[in-house]
Scaffold this motif. Structure first.
Motif, PDB file in Angstrom:
ATOM      1  N   GLU A  52      34.302  40.803  30.907  1.00 23.86           N
ATOM      2  CA  GLU A  52      34.964  41.855  31.694  1.00 23.86           C
ATOM      3  C   GLU A  52      36.014  41.307  32.650  1.00 23.86           C
ATOM      4  O   GLU A  52      36.655  42.076  33.373  1.00 23.86           O
ATOM      5  N   HIS A  53      36.202  39.989  32.654  1.00 23.84           N
ATOM      6  CA  HIS A  53      37.185  39.383  33.550  1.00 23.84           C
ATOM      7  C   HIS A  53      38.361  38.728  32.819  1.00 23.84           C
ATOM      8  O   HIS A  53      39.234  38.161  33.471  1.00 23.84           O
ATOM      9  N   VAL A  54      38.383  38.798  31.483  1.00 26.31           N
ATOM     10  CA  VAL A  54      39.478  38.157  30.746  1.00 26.31           C
ATOM     11  C   VAL A  54      40.589  39.165  30.471  1.00 26.31           C
ATOM     12  O   VAL A  54      40.387  40.375  30.548  1.00 26.31           O
ATOM     13  N   SER A  55      41.772  38.643  30.121  1.00 26.00           N
ATOM     14  CA  SER A  55      42.919  39.527  29.893  1.00 26.00           C
ATOM     15  C   SER A  55      42.994  40.020  28.456  1.00 26.00           C
ATOM     16  O   SER A  55      43.607  41.046  28.190  1.00 26.00           O
ATOM     17  N   ASP A  56      42.387  39.284  27.521  1.00 23.75           N
ATOM     18  CA  ASP A  56      42.430  39.663  26.107  1.00 23.75           C
ATOM     19  C   ASP A  56      41.041  39.444  25.521  1.00 23.75           C
ATOM     20  O   ASP A  56      40.673  38.326  25.159  1.00 23.75           O
ATOM     21  N   VAL A  57      40.256  40.508  25.452  1.00 21.08           N
ATOM     22  CA  VAL A  57      38.861  40.405  25.038  1.00 21.08           C
ATOM     23  C   VAL A  57      38.736  39.860  23.620  1.00 21.08           C
ATOM     24  O   VAL A  57      37.954  38.938  23.357  1.00 21.08           O
ATOM     25  N   ARG A  58      39.500  40.413  22.685  1.00 17.87           N
ATOM     26  CA  ARG A  58      39.352  40.000  21.287  1.00 17.87           C
ATOM     27  C   ARG A  58      39.742  38.534  21.083  1.00 17.87           C
ATOM     28  O   ARG A  58      39.092  37.806  20.342  1.00 17.87           O
ATOM     29  N   ALA A  59      40.800  38.104  21.762  1.00 18.01           N
ATOM     30  CA  ALA A  59      41.216  36.702  21.646  1.00 18.01           C
ATOM     31  C   ALA A  59      40.154  35.788  22.247  1.00 18.01           C
ATOM     32  O   ALA A  59      39.828  34.729  21.685  1.00 18.01           O
ATOM     33  N   PHE A  60      39.608  36.185  23.394  1.00 12.88           N
ATOM     34  CA  PHE A  60      38.579  35.386  24.048  1.00 12.88           C
ATOM     35  C   PHE A  60      37.328  35.288  23.181  1.00 12.88           C
ATOM     36  O   PHE A  60      36.780  34.198  22.979  1.00 12.88           O
ATOM     37  N   LEU A 110      32.303  25.194  31.567  1.00 13.30           N
ATOM     38  CA  LEU A 110      33.753  25.380  31.652  1.00 13.30           C
ATOM     39  C   LEU A 110      34.109  26.480  32.636  1.00 13.30           C
ATOM     40  O   LEU A 110      33.480  27.547  32.644  1.00 13.30           O
ATOM     41  N   ASP A 111      35.137  26.225  33.448  1.00 12.80           N
ATOM     42  CA  ASP A 111      35.646  27.265  34.333  1.00 12.80           C
ATOM     43  C   ASP A 111      37.065  26.891  34.750  1.00 12.80           C
ATOM     44  O   ASP A 111      37.320  25.730  35.085  1.00 12.80           O
ATOM     45  N   PRO A 112      38.004  27.859  34.715  1.00 10.95           N
ATOM     46  CA  PRO A 112      39.388  27.553  35.101  1.00 10.95           C
ATOM     47  C   PRO A 112      39.604  27.489  36.604  1.00 10.95           C
ATOM     48  O   PRO A 112      40.680  27.096  37.056  1.00 10.95           O
ATOM     49  N   ALA A 113      38.600  27.881  37.407  1.00  7.60           N
ATOM     50  CA  ALA A 113      38.740  27.866  38.862  1.00  7.60           C
ATOM     51  C   ALA A 113      38.285  26.512  39.408  1.00  7.60           C
ATOM     52  O   ALA A 113      37.101  26.169  39.305  1.00  7.60           O
ATOM     53  N   ALA A 129      44.600  36.553  38.210  1.00  3.71           N
ATOM     54  CA  ALA A 129      44.106  37.324  39.354  1.00  3.71           C
ATOM     55  C   ALA A 129      42.591  37.233  39.462  1.00  3.71           C
ATOM     56  O   ALA A 129      42.028  37.165  40.566  1.00  3.71           O
ATOM     57  N   GLU A 130      41.919  37.234  38.305  1.00  5.88           N
ATOM     58  CA  GLU A 130      40.462  37.114  38.300  1.00  5.88           C
ATOM     59  C   GLU A 130      40.041  35.723  38.761  1.00  5.88           C
ATOM     60  O   GLU A 130      39.080  35.566  39.526  1.00  5.88           O
ATOM     61  N   VAL A 131      40.761  34.698  38.314  1.00  2.00           N
ATOM     62  CA  VAL A 131      40.455  33.328  38.736  1.00  2.00           C
ATOM     63  C   VAL A 131      40.596  33.212  40.246  1.00  2.00           C
ATOM     64  O   VAL A 131      39.739  32.648  40.941  1.00  2.00           O
ATOM     65  N   ALA A 132      41.673  33.752  40.784  1.00  2.00           N
ATOM     66  CA  ALA A 132      41.916  33.700  42.228  1.00  2.00           C
ATOM     67  C   ALA A 132      40.833  34.439  43.000  1.00  2.00           C
ATOM     68  O   ALA A 132      40.410  34.007  44.081  1.00  2.00           O
ATOM     69  N   ARG A 133      40.367  35.547  42.448  1.00  2.00           N
ATOM     70  CA  ARG A 133      39.335  36.342  43.125  1.00  2.00           C
ATOM     71  C   ARG A 133      38.044  35.537  43.272  1.00  2.00           C
ATOM     72  O   ARG A 133      37.399  35.545  44.327  1.00  2.00           O
ATOM     73  N   PHE A 134      37.666  34.840  42.207  1.00  6.99           N
ATOM     74  CA  PHE A 134      36.435  34.059  42.263  1.00  6.99           C
ATOM     75  C   PHE A 134      36.616  32.765  43.050  1.00  6.99           C
ATOM     76  O   PHE A 134      35.652  32.225  43.591  1.00  6.99           O
TER      77      PHE A 134
END
Length: 254
Positions: free
Chosen positions: A146-154, A98-101, A18-23
């Motif tokens: 603040e835009h990732v789904s899992d802060v600790r993993a990221f 790097l960016d997934p969008a 959802a964050e990727v789509a927003r950006f």
């Protein structure tokens, strides 16, 4: 499951579609200083000079040298349209963005080509790059946490990307009532600096949470500094106040 399948599965762990789509919707406005990214353009000089000065000090360079980051490998995670990646490359760093969008990367590549700046932009996640064995002298993840789904993993993956003796810089928003009032109500709904829905307050991260995640990732947090906006001067500056915006610098032992 094959190892490639496992890597692909891990690569989606911290990415919020959802964050990727927003950006993606506003990706073509990255380089417009009067558009939705205008706040970022005003904020950019502060974070750029902080990274330049602290990296130069850490690696024994002169920050006022024309290219104080020359020869240092750097990955800019969540690079967007390259607003930070390009000036870091101008400072001499060998930058990977790097960016997934996909539209972000397309915009970044086109602007870098027009500017004559060499940046290796990739439509990839940091998880994929780390799984491939790449490591960097400097890792930046600015306004991404603040835009990732899992802060600790990221954060753990970003820390893994840091070479021995290297640095990581992360910038994000603190989860306080003041940040809700200023970064969401003020910036998105009243002043309209940002599109509505850009931020979700519950995804903001406190300095202690971010520092703990960095320690778990094997790095040593060296400094947490606030970044504040002065409405009279219409400018941003470093400060002790971390109630809204802040940056963390951490290092890996040699």
């Amino acid at each position: 499951m094959t190892s490639a399948g496992r890597r692909s599965e891990r690569a989606t762990d911290s990415v919020d579609p959802a964050e990727v789509a927003r950006f993606e919707k506003i990706a073509r406005t990255w380089w417009d200083p009067t558009g939705p990214m205008r706040t970022l353009h005003k904020f950019n000089p502060v974070r750029l000079s902080y990274i330049r000065d602290e990296a130069a000090r850490h690696f024994g360079r002169d920050p006022l040298d024309g290219e104080p980051l020359e020869g240092l490998s750097l990955v800019d995670v969540g690079c967007g349209g390259g607003v930070l990646s390009e000036p870091l490359a101008r400072l001499g760093a060998e930058v990977t963005g790097l960016d997934p969008a996909p539209t972000n990367i397309a915009v970044a590549r086109r602007h870098a080509e027009q500017s004559g700046i060499a940046v290796d932009y990739r439509e990839e996640r940091i998880e994929d790059v780390v799984a491939g064995g790449a490591r960097f002298d400097i890792v930046t993840a600015m306004e991404v946490v603040e835009h990732v789904s899992d802060v600790r993993a990221f954060v753990a993956t970003c820390c893994t990307a840091v070479k021995p003796g290297g640095l990581i810089f992360m910038a994000t928003l603190n989860r306080t009532l003041r940040s809700y009032a200023l970064a969401i109500v003020g910036a998105e709904y009243i002043l309209r600096w940002l599109p509505k829905g850009t931020h979700q307050w519950q995804k903001f991260v406190t300095p202690r949470e971010l520092e703990d995640a960095i320690r778990t990732g094997g790095l040593h947090p060296e400094e947490t500094t606030g970044v504040v906006y002065n409405p009279l001067a219409d400018s941003w500056s470093l400060a002790r106040d971390t109630a809204v915006n802040y940056m963390v610098r951490a290092s890996r032992a040699p």
